[in-house]
Design an enzyme around this catalytic site. Structure first.
Site, short mmCIF file in Angstrom:
data_model
loop_
_atom_site.label_atom_id
_atom_site.label_comp_id
_atom_site.label_asym_id
_atom_site.label_seq_id
_atom_site.Cartn_x
_atom_site.Cartn_y
_atom_site.Cartn_z
N SER A 134 -0.06 3.84 -8.59
CA SER A 134 0.96 4.10 -8.30
C SER A 134 1.04 5.21 -8.81
O SER A 134 0.58 6.53 -8.76
CB SER A 134 2.17 2.87 -8.66
OG SER A 134 3.49 3.54 -8.85
N ASP A 158 -2.44 1.01 -4.99
CA ASP A 158 -1.18 1.07 -3.79
C ASP A 158 -0.68 2.26 -4.05
O ASP A 158 0.40 2.14 -4.45
CB ASP A 158 -0.27 -0.36 -4.48
CG ASP A 158 0.07 -0.70 -3.38
OD1 ASP A 158 -0.40 -1.38 -2.19
OD2 ASP A 158 1.30 -1.21 -3.31
N HIS A 290 2.72 -5.09 -5.50
CA HIS A 290 2.37 -3.04 -5.10
C HIS A 290 1.72 -3.27 -6.53
O HIS A 290 0.46 -2.78 -6.81
CB HIS A 290 3.95 -2.50 -5.84
CG HIS A 290 3.71 -1.30 -6.12
ND1 HIS A 290 2.76 -0.55 -5.68
CD2 HIS A 290 4.18 -1.08 -7.86
CE1 HIS A 290 2.78 1.13 -5.84
NE2 HIS A 290 3.33 0.71 -7.36
#
Length: 312
Positions: A134, A158, A290
């Site tokens: 992220s 992700d 995620h």
């Protein structure tokens, strides 16, 4: 601007809850049928008053470096690093974990990259396999683009440029509430938003990502809660420049692996676009949300192990 060791003036001064931060490693290693890693917490003084905290796993200089996402901390990688079974460095980004808050709220990937570069130079054996989730993935892109001598392989977990705002908009309602009566109160709040998965498994993450004030109130340890929240007066986070992130990724010549969660932030179209733009690189989709590293840690560790210098 420097870092504020405590919340900005006028905010309650907080202290960490009384807990050995490594208390969960024994159970994790047992559940994963792996050895309990040796680990220590270290601090690195940066320029001026800047300080960076990190976890150093193993006795040798790490060649795997992990950078977490917004609102998380270095412990999000514990299970992945246990499965990896190699010396590793897990960094607490500024404003997260044990790295103090920035008083300018600048947690942009470019600014974070300055700290990560210094961390690799200080603790690791470069070039390293750099893994970023992220916000940590966007940060890692700028590290690899700016200092290719430090990075032999980049793994993005992700995240791709242009996706950073998805998490921010999704988390803003969650952070409208910033104070809690207990860890169980935090867990109730997280479960009500469908975050953290199974309650007792989420307890570990909540304990490691909160702290208890002198008045007994529990609050989030990271600064992102306050700067994402409309209920706090803190400055808004510095905006992420999607075009700059995309240009930085396009400039990277080392191998890049994309690890996406099947129900994470990346659409199938975005994954296909990455594969088309970098056909020589690998895009892997795992059955995960995620936070891939907290549910598909074994598969992620296998990919990282294959990317370590000297393993290709």
């Amino acid at each position: 601007m420097g870092l504020a060791a405590n919340p900005p003036e006028g905010h309650p001064v907080t202290a960490p809850a009384a807990l050995d931060e490594f208390a969960f490693l024994i159970d994790d290693a047992r559940d994963q049928h792996a050895a309990v890693p040796t680990v220590r917490r270290e601090q690195l003084a940066l320029d001026g008053s800047l300080v960076l905290s990190a976890l150093v796993f193993g006795d040798d200089r790490p060649r795997a470096v992990f950078v977490h996402g917004a609102g998380l901390n270095a412990h999000t990688w514990d299970r992945t690093i246990i499965d990896l079974g190699e010396p590793a460095l897990a960094i607490d980004l500024p404003g997260h974990g044990d790295s103090p808050w920035r008083d300018d709220a600048d947690y942009s990937p470019e600014t974070n990259a300055d700290a990560v570069i210094r961390a690799i130079e200080h603790w690791a054996q470069a070039p390293v396999s750099l893994v970023g989730h992220s916000l940590g993935g966007l940060t890692a892109i700028h590290v690899a683009a700016r200092r290719p001598d430090l990075v032999s392989h980049l793994t993005l977990v992700d995240i791709l440029p242009g996706i950073g705002g998805v998490g921010r908009s999704a988390l803003a309602p969650f952070y409208e509430r910033l104070e809690f009566a207990s860890v169980d109160d935090v867990l109730d709040h997280a479960v009500s938003f469908g975050l953290g998965g199974e309650r007792e498994k989420a307890r570990r993450s909540v304990i490691l990502n909160t702290r208890t004030r002198g008045d007994g109130v529990v609050e989030w340890k990271h600064h992102m809660a306050r700067i994402f929240s409309n209920s706090a007066p803190d400055d808004s986070p510095v905006e992420i420049d999607d075009d700059r992130d995309a240009r930085a990724l396009a400039s990277i010549e080392v191998p890049v692996t994309l690890i996406a969660g099947s129900h994470g932030f990346l659409s199938p179209e975005r994954i296909r676009d990455f594969a088309a733009a970098r056909p020589e690189n690998e895009a892997i989709v795992l059955d995960a949300p995620h936070n891939v590293q907290e549910t598909s840690h074994l598969d992620l560790a296998h990919s990282v192990r294959a990317s370590l210098p000297g393993r290709n």
